[in-house]
Motif scaffolding. Structure first.
Motif, short mmCIF file in Angstrom:
data_model
loop_
_atom_site.label_atom_id
_atom_site.label_comp_id
_atom_site.label_asym_id
_atom_site.label_seq_id
_atom_site.Cartn_x
_atom_site.Cartn_y
_atom_site.Cartn_z
N GLN A 50 0.83 -1.21 0.00
CA GLN A 50 0.00 0.00 0.00
C GLN A 50 0.86 1.26 0.00
O GLN A 50 0.48 2.28 -0.56
N LYS A 51 2.04 1.16 0.58
CA LYS A 51 2.94 2.32 0.62
C LYS A 51 3.72 2.49 -0.68
O LYS A 51 3.82 3.60 -1.21
N TYR A 52 4.28 1.39 -1.20
CA TYR A 52 5.21 1.50 -2.33
C TYR A 52 4.56 1.24 -3.69
O TYR A 52 5.17 1.53 -4.72
N ARG A 53 3.36 0.71 -3.70
CA ARG A 53 2.57 0.49 -4.91
C ARG A 53 3.35 -0.21 -6.03
O ARG A 53 3.52 0.32 -7.14
N PRO A 54 3.85 -1.42 -5.76
CA PRO A 54 4.49 -2.19 -6.82
C PRO A 54 3.47 -2.67 -7.84
O PRO A 54 2.26 -2.62 -7.58
N ARG A 55 3.92 -3.17 -8.97
CA ARG A 55 2.97 -3.69 -9.96
C ARG A 55 2.47 -5.07 -9.56
O ARG A 55 1.37 -5.47 -9.92
N GLN A 56 3.29 -5.83 -8.78
CA GLN A 56 2.89 -7.18 -8.37
C GLN A 56 3.42 -7.47 -6.97
O GLN A 56 4.49 -7.01 -6.58
N VAL A 57 2.63 -8.27 -6.24
CA VAL A 57 3.02 -8.73 -4.90
C VAL A 57 2.84 -10.24 -4.85
O VAL A 57 1.82 -10.76 -5.32
N VAL A 58 3.83 -10.94 -4.29
CA VAL A 58 3.80 -12.40 -4.25
C VAL A 58 4.00 -12.88 -2.82
O VAL A 58 4.90 -12.40 -2.12
N ILE A 59 3.16 -13.81 -2.39
CA ILE A 59 3.29 -14.42 -1.07
C ILE A 59 3.58 -15.91 -1.27
O ILE A 59 2.92 -16.58 -2.07
#
Length: 387
Positions: A50-59
């Motif tokens: 939410q802070k850095y707004r990457p294009r993708q997040v992976v868990i």
């Protein structure tokens, strides 16, 4: 490159990952967090996204994908889960560099994918080269990938080698703080608790690497990593205990000269040096005041109290999957110690036993490393159950 360098931060919620994001935030014209990935800390990962707004997040933990997706996809952030998704996320054309700061063996697969895709790597996951340094070396020969070390010790060596002919190197001297048990007798170490071991005197790190510092296995791993990074013969790489953690490592040359890299115990500097591809960034770290450190001391490591240190040269002599087994057994043993299942001094016993009973492959391919890692973990768990 006129646009910011697009970074995939693997292990974003850990100590190195967060400090990497500090650097990215500090230099927005230079860097952009394009992908954030983590293991299980889904709430922390959501907050960072939410802070850095990457294009993708992976868990990595697939069971946490629904929570990740519901929080981030309304923001236009793509989400994915699982080890394969993590590895494949680094291959895209919109990634310029991969910062690997995942814990332990988990760093190997995405690093292999990044090399095959020709991505530059800021390597904070030493276990990649410990487990499969020979394989990584072969892959690098056919790739345009460059590896920039993030570990403070290997960053220090890289800085000391700038402008030098590698053939003029006599020795690499890797410094160690000695950890929280540097002055403890063996009898007292046998009673050490996890809380004792996590009180590192100088560095703020994750639990796993802090325990590895307490056993000094991290220093054995750093010797192995240094061999693969710099091509120096194992017998010319040594550890020296330096309790103040101001000199991060040294290089001795054939003429007797020694170069050292000094700095405060702060990972921002080696991270910035790696992201900058050896270009120094103003204000990356706190400045060192030598007046605050009027005494710098050095000691020989005590291999009787810290037998794990000797595993470095054992594994470099035997090669094959030996270091893969050491790493796997150690990860299981450290987790057991942190959960109060074993004593601190059992960690080395578990590694030693697993080396004796696990399969050994002299010339492994990637699948061999996967199989030996899995088997070694199972053997270590079996042994712990009998303690």
């Amino acid at each position: 490159m006129n646009r910011p360098k697009r970074i995939a931060v693997l292990g974003a919620t850990g100590s190195i990952g967060r400090q990497t994001l500090d650097i990215i935030e500090r230099y927005p014209n230079r860097y952009e967090a394009a992908i954030l990935a983590a293991g299980r800390r889904v709430d922390d990962l959501i907050a960072l996204a939410q802070k850095y707004r990457p294009r993708q997040v992976v868990i990595a933990d697939e069971s946490l994908l629904p929570k990740l997706r519901s929080a981030l996809e309304p923001l236009g952030i793509a989400t994915a889960a699982g080890a394969r998704a993590l590895a494949e996320s680094v291959e895209g054309d919109d990634i310029d560099m991969v910062l690997t700061a995942t814990v332990g063996y988990s760093g190997l697969e995405p690093t292999v994918h990044a090399i095959k895709a020709g991505k530059d790597i800021a390597l904070a996951n030493k276990e990649t080269l410990v487990v499969a340094g020979d394989l990584v070396g072969r892959l690098l020969k056919g790739s345009k990938t460059k590896i920039y070390p993030v570990d403070s010790e290997h960053s220090a060596i890289a800085q000391c080698l700038q402008g030098e002919d590698i053939s003029s190197v006599e020795r690499l001297l890797i410094t160690a703080s000695g950890g929280p048990f540097r002055t403890w007798p063996m009898e007292r170490m046998a009673t050490a608790t996890a809380a004792d071991a996590l009180r590192h005197p100088n560095w703020s790190m994750g639990a796993k690497i802090t325990i590895d510092s307490a056993t000094m296995l991290n220093k054995a791993f750093e010797i192995i990593e240094a061999h693969h990074l710099f091509g120096i013969d194992p017998e010319r790489i040594e550890a020296v205990v330096h309790p103040q953690s101001i000199i991060h490592s040294m290089v001795e040359f054939v003429d007797g000269s020694v170069k050292a890299q000094l700095g405060v115990p702060d990972m921002h500097l080696p991270i910035a040096y790696a992201l900058g591809e050896k270009q120094r960034l103003q204000g990356a770290s706190k400045h060192l005041s030598l007046a605050d450190y009027t005494t710098l001391t050095f000691e020989h490591p005590d291999v009787e109290r810290f037998p794990s240190l000797g595993l470095a040269h054992y594994c470099l002599a035997k090669r094959g999957t030996s270091a893969c087994t050491v790493n796997a057994a150690n990860e299981i043993a450290v987790a057991a110690f942190l959960n109060d299942r074993i004593k601190f001094t059992d960690i080395y016993r578990i590694i030693e036993h697993t080396l004796k009973v696990a399969s050994f492959v002299a010339e492994p391919d990637y699948d061999d490393y996967v199989a030996v890692n899995s088997e070694s973990r199972a053997k270590a768990e079996e042994y712990i159950a009998c303690l």
